[in-house]
Design a protein around this motif. Structure first.
Motif, PDB file in Angstrom:
ATOM      1  N   GLN A  39       0.850  -1.188   0.000  1.00 51.59           N
ATOM      2  CA  GLN A  39       0.000   0.000   0.000  1.00 51.59           C
ATOM      3  C   GLN A  39       0.880   1.231   0.000  1.00 51.59           C
ATOM      4  N   LYS A  43      -2.859   5.521  -1.565  1.00 49.65           N
ATOM      5  CA  LYS A  43      -3.420   4.570  -2.516  1.00 49.65           C
ATOM      6  C   LYS A  43      -4.002   3.374  -1.800  1.00 49.65           C
ATOM      7  N   GLU A  44      -4.778   2.584  -2.537  1.00 45.44           N
ATOM      8  CA  GLU A  44      -5.358   1.385  -1.965  1.00 45.44           C
ATOM      9  C   GLU A  44      -4.316   0.260  -1.925  1.00 45.44           C
ATOM     10  N   ARG A  45      -4.554  -0.687  -1.049  1.00 46.39           N
ATOM     11  CA  ARG A  45      -3.675  -1.844  -0.973  1.00 46.39           C
ATOM     12  C   ARG A  45      -3.809  -2.651  -2.258  1.00 46.39           C
ATOM     13  N   GLU A  46      -2.667  -3.109  -2.783  1.00 42.58           N
ATOM     14  CA  GLU A  46      -2.698  -3.883  -4.009  1.00 42.58           C
ATOM     15  C   GLU A  46      -1.909  -5.170  -3.857  1.00 42.58           C
ATOM     16  N   TYR A  47      -2.321  -6.146  -4.635  1.00 39.11           N
ATOM     17  CA  TYR A  47      -1.672  -7.446  -4.663  1.00 39.11           C
ATOM     18  C   TYR A  47      -0.324  -7.335  -5.374  1.00 39.11           C
ATOM     19  N   TRP A 103      -3.213 -11.370   8.272  1.00 44.66           N
ATOM     20  CA  TRP A 103      -2.364 -10.283   7.783  1.00 44.66           C
ATOM     21  C   TRP A 103      -1.277  -9.948   8.798  1.00 44.66           C
TER      22      TRP A 103
END
Length: 113
Positions: A39, A43-47, A103
């Motif tokens: 992240q 911004k949004e968390r991304e894979y 997580w």
């Protein structure tokens, strides 16, 4: 109690490398999916990458990052090479086991000169 603990983040110059580690405790994840997400600020968390019966990557890190796991140590790694400023983010380890998601707390990676 399941815990995922990441380490290995830090400040690195563009083009440099880092290796992140994620140690799982409380349960074994040897036969379950484990992954890295990130992240960036604002911004949004991304894979980023995953390992489960193979390895998988988001396009932006292919050929630069490598995910691996050591089942004896219940640990997953993310080797990051040719780092770019846009890789700057908090990196999170994730695992999925029997329908539950777990997580870690994250480790910060900053790529800057």
């Amino acid at each position: 109690q399941v815990q995922l603990i990441e380490s290995g983040g830090g400040l690195v110059e563009p083009g440099g490398s880092l290796r992140l580690s994620c140690v799982a405790s409380g349960r074994t994840f040897n036969d379950y999916p484990m992954a890295w997400f990130r992240q960036a600020p604002g911004k949004e968390r991304e894979y980023v990458a995953a390992t489960f019966r193979g390895t998988f990557y988001t396009d932006s890190v292919k050929d630069r990052f490598t995910i691996s796991r050591d089942n004896e140590k219940n640990t997953v790694y993310l080797q990051m090479n040719s780092l770019k400023p846009e890789d700057t983010a908090d990196y999170y380890c994730a695992a999925q086991r029997l329908g539950r998601d777990y997580w870690g707390q994250g480790t910060q990676v900053t790529v800057s000169s």
